[in-house]
Write an enzyme that holds these catalytic residues in place. Structure first.
Site, PDB file in Angstrom:
ATOM      1  N   GLU A 169       0.823  -1.225   0.000  1.00 50.83           N
ATOM      2  CA  GLU A 169       0.000   0.000   0.000  1.00 50.83           C
ATOM      3  C   GLU A 169       0.852   1.267   0.000  1.00 50.83           C
ATOM      4  O   GLU A 169       0.499   2.259  -0.651  1.00 50.83           O
ATOM      5  CB  GLU A 169      -0.954   0.000   1.198  1.00 50.83           C
ATOM      6  CG  GLU A 169      -1.919  -1.180   1.250  1.00 50.83           C
ATOM      7  CD  GLU A 169      -2.706  -1.403  -0.024  1.00 50.83           C
ATOM      8  OE1 GLU A 169      -2.965  -0.433  -0.763  1.00 50.83           O
ATOM      9  OE2 GLU A 169      -3.036  -2.568  -0.290  1.00 50.83           O
ATOM     10  N   HIS A 172       1.767   2.461  -3.363  1.00 51.02           N
ATOM     11  CA  HIS A 172       0.716   3.207  -4.086  1.00 51.02           C
ATOM     12  C   HIS A 172       0.846   4.710  -3.829  1.00 51.02           C
ATOM     13  O   HIS A 172       0.537   5.513  -4.711  1.00 51.02           O
ATOM     14  CB  HIS A 172      -0.674   2.761  -3.623  1.00 51.02           C
ATOM     15  CG  HIS A 172      -1.170   1.515  -4.294  1.00 51.02           C
ATOM     16  ND1 HIS A 172      -1.357   1.420  -5.653  1.00 51.02           N
ATOM     17  CD2 HIS A 172      -1.543   0.317  -3.787  1.00 51.02           C
ATOM     18  CE1 HIS A 172      -1.821   0.207  -5.955  1.00 51.02           C
ATOM     19  NE2 HIS A 172      -1.939  -0.482  -4.837  1.00 51.02           N
TER      20      HIS A 172
HETATM   21 NI    NI Z   1      -2.662  -2.399  -4.710  1.00 54.98          NI
END
Ligand code: NI
Length: 214
Positions: A169, A172
């Site tokens: 994450e 991202h």
């Molecule tokens: Ni992802």
């Protein structure tokens, strides 16, 4: 993030499912839905969160609804087209009625050591899975929804699967996606699906999007 380890099978192709807000905010959209490759927001470096208000907390709550509907275990704000340094996780076994909802704001990793490889998937790349190398042990420093700083040490080798999710994450937020970590051989296996998604995006928007250049 999506994980087959949790027998999660994603059918995000049912469009139109969005999560409406009651609080109007200039920062966070009223409607959230997961964007997919090659949407350009997935390639942007997200901005720090500086205001910890009700609009932020409402947004995080709606991100959980979005993630749960998609049967994900992690979701980053850029995946709902909000370029802010926020992600959420819930890696507990939902089929057993467990939940471990966590919000991570302005996260950073320090003291990283070792490597571990696990199979990963991503809600923005439905149906694609591959083993990705990540750090094994590290400390993550982050803010909660009230702006308080927290730190947590994770050891993937000792069973902290959450450590894999947070690294996926965090990528991202820096405009990075899990396919960036793949070898050419791994990429070959999903290339056809990526091409299909590029075609679909062009058809829907008239634009090429942010296409993987490898
Ligand atoms: Ni992802």
């Amino acid at each position: 993030m999506e994980s087959r380890q949790f027998r999660v099978h994603l059918h995000i192709s049912s469009p139109g499912k969005t999560f409406m807000s009651t609080a109007a905010s200039p920062t966070y959209p009223a409607l959230l839905s997961v964007v997919q490759y090659p949407h350009p927001v997935l390639r942007k470096h997200a901005d720090e969160v500086t205001v910890f208000d009700d609009a932020l907390r409402d947004f995080c709550e709606r991100m959980f609804l979005c993630m749960e509907q998609a049967k994900g275990i992690g979701l980053a704000a850029p995946q709902v087209a909000v370029s802010k340094r926020i992600f959420i996780t819930d890696h507990a076994r939902r089929e057993e009625g467990q939940s471990d909802r966590r919000v991570w704001i302005n996260p950073r990793i320090v003291n990283a050591e070792g490597t571990s490889a696990y199979e990963e998937g991503c809600l923005s790349f439905p149906g694609m899975y591959a083993r990705v190398e990540r750090c094994d042990r590290f400390t993550i420093i982050y803010h909660d929804v009230y702006g308080a700083e927290n730190r947590l040490s994770l050891d993937v080798g000792a069973g902290d699967f959450l450590g894999v999710v947070v690294q996926h994450e965090l990528d991202h937020l820096d405009g990075k996606v899990f396919v960036d970590h793949l070898t050419d051989a791994q990429l070959t296996l999903i290339r056809k699906r990526l091409r299909e998604m590029e075609k679909d995006y062009k058809k829907a928007t008239g634009k090429p999007g942010a296409i993987l250049r490898r």
